[in-house]
Write an enzyme that holds these catalytic residues in place. Sequence first.
Site, PDB file in Angstrom:
ATOM      1  N   ARG A 131       4.073  -0.724  -4.637  1.00 40.23           N
ATOM      2  CA  ARG A 131       3.671  -1.196  -3.310  1.00 40.23           C
ATOM      3  C   ARG A 131       2.306  -1.867  -3.310  1.00 40.23           C
ATOM      4  O   ARG A 131       1.880  -2.419  -2.302  1.00 40.23           O
ATOM      5  CB  ARG A 131       3.633  -0.025  -2.324  1.00 40.23           C
ATOM      6  CG  ARG A 131       4.928   0.724  -2.212  1.00 40.23           C
ATOM      7  CD  ARG A 131       4.796   1.856  -1.227  1.00 40.23           C
ATOM      8  NE  ARG A 131       4.713   1.355   0.108  1.00 40.23           N
ATOM      9  CZ  ARG A 131       5.744   1.175   0.917  1.00 40.23           C
ATOM     10  NH1 ARG A 131       6.946   1.498   0.503  1.00 40.23           N
ATOM     11  NH2 ARG A 131       5.580   0.705   2.119  1.00 40.23           N
TER      12      ARG A 131
ATOM     13  N   GLU B  54       7.492 -15.513 -10.382  1.00 44.93           N
ATOM     14  CA  GLU B  54       6.976 -14.186 -10.018  1.00 44.93           C
ATOM     15  C   GLU B  54       6.369 -13.463 -11.210  1.00 44.93           C
ATOM     16  O   GLU B  54       5.311 -12.851 -11.092  1.00 44.93           O
ATOM     17  CB  GLU B  54       8.115 -13.297  -9.487  1.00 44.93           C
ATOM     18  CG  GLU B  54       8.481 -13.521  -8.044  1.00 44.93           C
ATOM     19  CD  GLU B  54       9.643 -12.628  -7.615  1.00 44.93           C
ATOM     20  OE1 GLU B  54       9.540 -12.053  -6.524  1.00 44.93           O
ATOM     21  OE2 GLU B  54      10.658 -12.511  -8.339  1.00 44.93           O
TER      22      GLU B  54
ATOM     23  N   LYS C 101      12.321 -15.991  -9.924  1.00 43.78           N
ATOM     24  CA  LYS C 101      12.133 -14.928 -10.931  1.00 43.78           C
ATOM     25  C   LYS C 101      11.086 -15.356 -11.947  1.00 43.78           C
ATOM     26  O   LYS C 101      10.211 -14.588 -12.316  1.00 43.78           O
ATOM     27  CB  LYS C 101      13.432 -14.646 -11.688  1.00 43.78           C
ATOM     28  CG  LYS C 101      14.444 -13.692 -11.218  1.00 43.78           C
ATOM     29  CD  LYS C 101      14.072 -12.323 -10.787  1.00 43.78           C
ATOM     30  CE  LYS C 101      13.334 -12.278  -9.522  1.00 43.78           C
ATOM     31  NZ  LYS C 101      13.863 -11.982  -8.282  1.00 43.78           N
TER      32      LYS C 101
ATOM     33  N   ASN D 122      -1.951   1.873   5.674  1.00 47.90           N
ATOM     34  CA  ASN D 122      -1.108   0.775   5.225  1.00 47.90           C
ATOM     35  C   ASN D 122      -0.783  -0.055   6.461  1.00 47.90           C
ATOM     36  O   ASN D 122      -0.328   0.494   7.457  1.00 47.90           O
ATOM     37  CB  ASN D 122       0.180   1.354   4.603  1.00 47.90           C
ATOM     38  CG  ASN D 122       1.221   0.297   4.317  1.00 47.90           C
ATOM     39  OD1 ASN D 122       0.892  -0.887   4.186  1.00 47.90           O
ATOM     40  ND2 ASN D 122       2.471   0.705   4.230  1.00 47.90           N
ATOM     41  N   GLY D 123      -1.055  -1.360   6.416  1.00 43.10           N
ATOM     42  CA  GLY D 123      -0.786  -2.213   7.571  1.00 43.10           C
ATOM     43  C   GLY D 123      -2.005  -3.069   7.866  1.00 43.10           C
ATOM     44  O   GLY D 123      -2.900  -3.204   7.025  1.00 43.10           O
TER      45      GLY D 123
ATOM     46  N   HIS E 265      16.047 -37.608  -5.928  1.00 42.73           N
ATOM     47  CA  HIS E 265      15.175 -37.915  -4.783  1.00 42.73           C
ATOM     48  C   HIS E 265      13.768 -37.374  -4.971  1.00 42.73           C
ATOM     49  O   HIS E 265      13.060 -37.129  -4.006  1.00 42.73           O
ATOM     50  CB  HIS E 265      15.790 -37.348  -3.497  1.00 42.73           C
ATOM     51  CG  HIS E 265      17.133 -37.917  -3.192  1.00 42.73           C
ATOM     52  ND1 HIS E 265      17.329 -39.251  -2.878  1.00 42.73           N
ATOM     53  CD2 HIS E 265      18.364 -37.358  -3.197  1.00 42.73           C
ATOM     54  CE1 HIS E 265      18.626 -39.466  -2.691  1.00 42.73           C
ATOM     55  NE2 HIS E 265      19.266 -38.329  -2.879  1.00 42.73           N
TER      56      HIS E 265
ATOM     57  N   CYS F 203       0.845  -1.182   0.000  1.00 48.68           N
ATOM     58  CA  CYS F 203       0.000   0.000   0.000  1.00 48.68           C
ATOM     59  C   CYS F 203       0.888   1.242   0.000  1.00 48.68           C
ATOM     60  O   CYS F 203       1.866   1.325   0.733  1.00 48.68           O
ATOM     61  CB  CYS F 203      -0.959   0.078   1.177  1.00 48.68           C
ATOM     62  SG  CYS F 203      -2.115  -1.275   1.220  1.00 48.68           S
TER      63      CYS F 203
ATOM     64  N   LYS G 168       6.111  -4.981  -3.725  1.00 50.92           N
ATOM     65  CA  LYS G 168       7.555  -4.958  -3.509  1.00 50.92           C
ATOM     66  C   LYS G 168       7.946  -4.797  -2.046  1.00 50.92           C
ATOM     67  O   LYS G 168       8.871  -5.425  -1.576  1.00 50.92           O
ATOM     68  CB  LYS G 168       8.153  -3.812  -4.328  1.00 50.92           C
ATOM     69  CG  LYS G 168       9.640  -3.894  -4.372  1.00 50.92           C
ATOM     70  CD  LYS G 168      10.209  -3.224  -5.564  1.00 50.92           C
ATOM     71  CE  LYS G 168      11.691  -3.465  -5.643  1.00 50.92           C
ATOM     72  NZ  LYS G 168      12.003  -4.871  -5.940  1.00 50.92           N
TER      73      LYS G 168
ATOM     74  N   TRP H 175      -2.815  -2.696  -1.769  1.00 51.28           N
ATOM     75  CA  TRP H 175      -2.547  -4.135  -1.926  1.00 51.28           C
ATOM     76  C   TRP H 175      -3.475  -4.797  -0.913  1.00 51.28           C
ATOM     77  O   TRP H 175      -3.290  -4.661   0.297  1.00 51.28           O
ATOM     78  CB  TRP H 175      -1.084  -4.438  -1.613  1.00 51.28           C
ATOM     79  CG  TRP H 175      -0.701  -5.864  -1.909  1.00 51.28           C
ATOM     80  CD1 TRP H 175      -0.279  -6.362  -3.102  1.00 51.28           C
ATOM     81  CD2 TRP H 175      -0.688  -6.956  -0.983  1.00 51.28           C
ATOM     82  NE1 TRP H 175      -0.012  -7.701  -2.980  1.00 51.28           N
ATOM     83  CE2 TRP H 175      -0.263  -8.100  -1.688  1.00 51.28           C
ATOM     84  CE3 TRP H 175      -1.009  -7.099   0.365  1.00 51.28           C
ATOM     85  CZ2 TRP H 175      -0.135  -9.348  -1.102  1.00 51.28           C
ATOM     86  CZ3 TRP H 175      -0.881  -8.346   0.955  1.00 51.28           C
ATOM     87  CH2 TRP H 175      -0.448  -9.452   0.214  1.00 51.28           C
TER      88      TRP H 175
HETATM   89  C1  G6P Z   1       8.818  -9.178  -1.840  1.00 50.01           C
HETATM   90  C2  G6P Z   1       9.448  -8.741  -3.145  1.00 50.01           C
HETATM   91  C3  G6P Z   1      10.732  -9.534  -3.382  1.00 50.01           C
HETATM   92  C4  G6P Z   1      11.680  -9.370  -2.212  1.00 50.01           C
HETATM   93  C5  G6P Z   1      10.999  -9.730  -0.884  1.00 50.01           C
HETATM   94  C6  G6P Z   1      11.855  -9.301   0.300  1.00 50.01           C
HETATM   95  O1  G6P Z   1       8.369 -10.476  -1.937  1.00 50.01           O
HETATM   96  O2  G6P Z   1       8.556  -8.932  -4.220  1.00 50.01           O
HETATM   97  O3  G6P Z   1      11.363  -9.065  -4.561  1.00 50.01           O
HETATM   98  O4  G6P Z   1      12.790 -10.176  -2.396  1.00 50.01           O
HETATM   99  O5  G6P Z   1       9.757  -9.044  -0.758  1.00 50.01           O
HETATM  100  O6  G6P Z   1      11.955  -7.901   0.287  1.00 50.01           O
HETATM  101  P1  G6P Z   1      13.113  -7.072   0.911  1.00 50.01           P
HETATM  102  O7  G6P Z   1      12.767  -5.639   0.601  1.00 50.01           O
HETATM  103  O8  G6P Z   1      13.093  -7.348   2.382  1.00 50.01           O
HETATM  104  O9  G6P Z   1      14.384  -7.481   0.279  1.00 50.01           O
END
Ligand code: G6P
Length: 610
Positions: A27, A490, A487, A100-101, A506, A2, A605, A74
């Site tokens: 965000r 995502e 990657k 936000n939160g 395994h 957010c 993010k 979000w």
């Molecule tokens: C989210 C983002 C990722 C990131 C992760 C940890 O999932 O989409 O790209 O690696 O958070 O975020 P940070 O800011 O703590 O590295």
Amino acid sequence: MCGIVGYIGDKNSVPIIIEGLKRLEYRGYDSAGVGILENSHVNVVKKVGKVSILESEMTDRPINSTVGIGHTRWATHGAPTEENAHPHFNNDKTLCLIHNGIIENYSVLKKDLLKKGYEFYSETDTEVLVHLIDSFLKKGNGLLKSVRKALVEVEGTYGIAVISSLEPDKIIAARRGSPLVIGVGNNENFIASDVTALITHTSQVVYLDDNEVVEVYKDKFKAKNIKDEDIIKEVHEVTIALDEISKGGYPHFMLKEIMEQPESITNSMRGRLIQEDGISRLGGIRNQIDRIANSKRIIISACGTSWHAGLVGEYMLEQYTGIPVEVEYASEFRYRNPVINKDDTLIFISQSGETADTLAAMKEAKKKGALILGVCNVVGSSIARESDAGVYIHAGPEIGVASTKAFTSQLIVLALITLLIARRKNLSLVDGQNIIKELESIPGKVQRILELNKEIEKIAEDFVDAKNFLYLGRGYNFPVALEGALKLKEISYIHAEGYPAAEMKHGPIALIDENMPTVFLAPHDSVYDKIVSNIEEVKARKGKIIAIASENDNTIDNLADYSIKIPETIRMLMPVLNVIPLQLLSYHIAVKKGLDVDQPRNLAKSVTVE
Ligand code: G6P
């Protein structure tokens, strides 16, 4: 998660808020809304979807408002609908709030407010807060006092902004757990979730700390803590250039960020390599280096891509320093009463410096008396400020939701930390100098890999319809396999798994058939022959093979369906190079599938909720 923006001054607030929201869209992008003071009324406009939809709605209305707040969401509680979008009104529409939160005790509070006759129009936890504030206003309190009293009753996390037609000369902002900054301008002030939303207007910012409530007027601001005590806040200067937060001619932020890695890696090392002494210079941890070098154990904790960087860090630190290292998901670490001793060093890695789980794990570890280091990208972020010492990665703002350049810079900084500790311990001058020589060659090698972009794009064409992918690597390249798989899932929504190559037999081998592509990280290193055996095993089962191999490897072409040849380096730095083709492969597959790579579905993010 957010994004919050607020403006108070003499200009029309709406374009400023919309511009800020667009910069914060990473965000969250489920819905967006603004609340503005107009002709002594609070007006709210909300739209489902991206900020651009809200923007078109707003451009059709003549608006003249100099006070307003905006939000990009979000979703946590309640689907992404207009009703659930922020801002939320009180019942007589004199007040609106963005948040936000997560308000954890919202159902208890809601029951109480329903009994008092409050009507709810959304399924959000946030709406509870606006009615709670209203209930204190109705008892004759002013806006600031009402917000403060309401927040005392709240459990959970918040970054909030509130405006009211009853006190139109101010915005109230407050923080606990979710980041908030004030931008200080000339006869105008701003609030935002992070500084990127403000930098076109001001470089002077004030970082709010937990449990602080601020009254922001156009020409001043007054901060208090939740107990009503006055607080003096320091104004900081931020130095982010506009071109760092724009696409710079690239179709996506993600591609721009992949392509700028030679530069971002150089920035992570700038001024930190001392060739003649074979050591790194890291001012942020200089005073703690003896304590770190003497620690009995290092624990690295992080989430997502940063956790993968932590895994590589484990290999580096154990190889060169001999200190035992554990790597923990922050979300698990914080809840399982981990054994932490005073002679442990804990390293928290976070691009944003705001990830809720990482921050909470850090606070938990701090209570137990260990040394806390932060490895962050965002300057002034919560993790950076609350750690005992730390190292910024200086990768520059990362906007694409899928992390790329922050990962490679995290690896570089972990290598620098390793070098510093190792030289304090047993690493010889010559070995230290060799590491520095290799570090210096990395940006040029990354550049050569980026020149394979077209070749990798061509390979991507053949995998647009793949349903599953397997990524395999050994040693230092096992975390790279995890990161490659992350990657891909995502941004392309293709199911992908990363595995240590030896574990394939395994379980994952059962999945191999002609429809299952496997990406092998197969550089020339001490386990090369073993990786080749794994490739043979996949080939025998008709699996498609993409190999990331060393430039001079001519045998791999006979085994792999596709090979991407890249320069060699020392084992410790291999992940920095090997991840680049995987970033490009994911990017091109997602683009060819027509997906929004910068804002993939359901992701955000800066994950400021648990
Ligand atoms: C989210 C983002 C990722 C990131 C992760 C940890 O999932 O989409 O790209 O690696 O958070 O975020 P940070 O800011 O703590 O590295």
